[in-house]
Design an enzyme around this catalytic site. Sequence first.
Site, PDB file in Angstrom:
ATOM      1  N   GLU A 243      -1.082   5.115  99.323  1.00  0.00           N
ATOM      2  CA  GLU A 243      -2.247   5.841  98.816  1.00  0.00           C
ATOM      3  C   GLU A 243      -1.875   6.489  97.491  1.00  0.00           C
ATOM      4  OE1 GLU A 243      -3.448   8.438 102.074  1.00  0.00           O
ATOM      5  OE2 GLU A 243      -4.630   6.800 102.915  1.00  0.00           O
TER       6      GLU A 243
ATOM      7  N   GLU B 258      -1.153   6.335 107.545  1.00  0.00           N
ATOM      8  CA  GLU B 258      -0.172   7.341 107.111  1.00  0.00           C
ATOM      9  C   GLU B 258       0.179   8.138 108.350  1.00  0.00           C
ATOM     10  OE1 GLU B 258       1.058   7.209 104.308  1.00  0.00           O
ATOM     11  OE2 GLU B 258      -0.434   6.120 103.139  1.00  0.00           O
TER      12      GLU B 258
END
Length: 485
Positions: free
Chosen positions: A463, A255
């Site tokens: 996620e 991320e």
Amino acid sequence: MLVLNDSSLLRPGSYIDGQWQTNNQHLAVRNPANGELLHTIANSNGIETEQAVVAARKAFTSWKKTTANERASIMRRWFNLIMEHQQDLAKILTAEQGKPLAEASGEIGYGAAFIEWFAEEAKRVYGDTIPAPSGDKRIVVIKQPVGVVAAITPWNFPNAMIARKAAAALAAGCTFIVRPATQTPLSALALAELAQRAGVPAGVFNVVVGDNARAMGQILTSHPDVDKFTFTGSTGVGKSLIAQCATTVKKVSMELGGNAPFIVFDDADVDAAVAGAIASKYRNAGQTCVCTNRIFVQQDIKDEFTEKFVSAVKQLQVGDGFDENVVIGPMISTQAVRDVQNLVQESISQGAVVALGGDSHSAGDCFYQPTIMTNVSNDMAIAANEIFGPVSPIIAFDNEDEVIGLANDTEYGLAAYFYARDIGRIWRVAEGLEYGMVGINEGIISNAAAPFGGMKQSGNGREGSKYGLDDYLEIKYLCMGGLDK
Ligand code: SIN
């Protein structure tokens, strides 16, 4: 001084194989709002990181064999304990990271929601059967935990970025090691304390805290006993970590950075757009990867939007996160303030105009004024870089195709936002934006049920959501042959 209802949430050092580590190497944790010393913990290094890998590998042999129901009930207890201690955890978070207490409390709930979500999802790791190309065979697909997962997490969400990764990993049957950011280890250690109380077995959830990021990162990304590596942080650091993972061909999920466009079309509800831009831009003092980075406003409503936006941003109170009315706390460091100030100054020299703020804030060394800049173009420093601070550059545009092109003209592809009412335009723009997440008439998009992640150089993997387990599972194909009589 940090006063908690449960002072044992402040731990002495790394949590490895169910044990708290102490040593004579000290790491001081300070409050960015005022520099106050909050707590001193043991400073771990490569040796402890190796120990954590060994512990996680050993624990994997039994954790992978637990049933989904067993993992779910331990995780549910962990979730309950976090929510019972929400206020203490929020105080720890505000003290070490700076965000206002209400926002910190929100982060604790946000992080816990991932643990609750994945406790439930653990029971839905379904396999598959596939029609075989010949009659004497059967094809079956099963899913198994990847193994030992190592994570490096950032200071901007000291609780939720750990919870979001660990919850998916543990639910899938993986064991987990996290190295939290040096600035914010206390929230991570408090999470470990509650994991221990919830009955997470020794070695399943490990936290290594230390200031030697390079040495610890090297072990977590190259150790042959680590099967998967996950990181939340900048794109630059992410690229180096991916390269390090290549030596052992680890699974990775990343991320990384963002440069979120926030587009206001002329058919938008301007008041709603102003509220959405404030929520998205000034959350966590602008220090999130999904924070609005560039505000594009259609020419004919530019003055109306700018006027309303400036007047609303003027109301935002800056100060110590423990003060009740404060909505913008300190930035993480004086260096972070300098970085933002440099971008603002460079953009002024390129022709941008400061409509509000534009300098550091009198509240202290780590504070920056909520700032709005006009007369900005997409190639100026303040628009081309991830700001990671409370600055809003406003860029005017004429039409839909032009703004989609401008919005996509970046290496990043994490979050984007736009405000419009025309349904055709909404679909065209939503499909045209090269971003993993798009907020439509909405400035806050993060929640446990939704897939969080980016395209392009903002990373890979997702996620949260039903997709979040996939990154922690191996797909295994079983071919059963010889079935003819
Ligand atoms: C981040 O900044 O990396 C996370 C933001 C979020 O989860 O909303």
